[in-house]
Motif scaffolding. Structure first.
Motif, PDB file in Angstrom:
ATOM      1  N   ILE A 254      43.058  44.393  40.161  1.00 27.23           N
ATOM      2  CA  ILE A 254      41.791  43.780  40.190  1.00 27.23           C
ATOM      3  C   ILE A 254      41.843  42.779  41.544  1.00 27.23           C
TER       4      ILE A 254
ATOM      5  N   HIS B  58      45.213  40.847  42.873  1.00 30.06           N
ATOM      6  CA  HIS B  58      46.084  40.890  41.556  1.00 30.06           C
ATOM      7  C   HIS B  58      46.404  42.247  41.353  1.00 30.06           C
TER       8      HIS B  58
ATOM      9  N   THR C 242      39.533  39.365  42.910  1.00 24.78           N
ATOM     10  CA  THR C 242      38.260  38.502  42.469  1.00 24.78           C
ATOM     11  C   THR C 242      37.991  37.834  43.905  1.00 24.78           C
TER      12      THR C 242
ATOM     13  N   THR D 169      34.729  40.321  39.557  1.00 28.59           N
ATOM     14  CA  THR D 169      35.889  40.843  39.491  1.00 28.59           C
ATOM     15  C   THR D 169      35.678  42.357  39.900  1.00 28.59           C
TER      16      THR D 169
ATOM     17  N   THR E 299      30.382  35.085  41.630  1.00 24.93           N
ATOM     18  CA  THR E 299      31.613  35.573  41.397  1.00 24.93           C
ATOM     19  C   THR E 299      31.983  37.001  40.915  1.00 24.93           C
TER      20      THR E 299
END
Length: 76
Positions: free
Chosen positions: A38, A33, A40, A7, A5
């Motif tokens: 950002i 976002h 993700t 960001t 994962t």
């Protein structure tokens, strides 16, 4: 290899076009976002260097895992 994962920090003016670019590298984008700048999502770790070289990417940060011992475990 298991996906990690990530960001990604993005330039404000590049975030929409960057979504398409990171998806083309194989990253599955989970959230965009825009107000924070950002993205993700998850990607194979071998693709991280490629993602960090994309124009508009300002930061790449992998999520960190953690665990807690069971409630009846010894105090460390």
């Amino acid at each position: 290899m298991a996906a990690v994962t990530l960001t990604l920090g993005c330039s404000d003016d590049a975030i929409d076009s960057l979504v398409r670019e990171v998806e083309a590298t194989g990253m599955r984008v989970d959230h965009v976002h825009r107000t924070l700048g950002i993205l993700t999502g998850e990607v194979d770790p071998s693709r991280i260097p490629e993602l960090s070289r994309l124009d508009g990417v300002t930061a790449v940060e992998a999520a960190r895992g953690f665990f807690t011992p069971p409630p009846d475990g010894d105090v460390q």
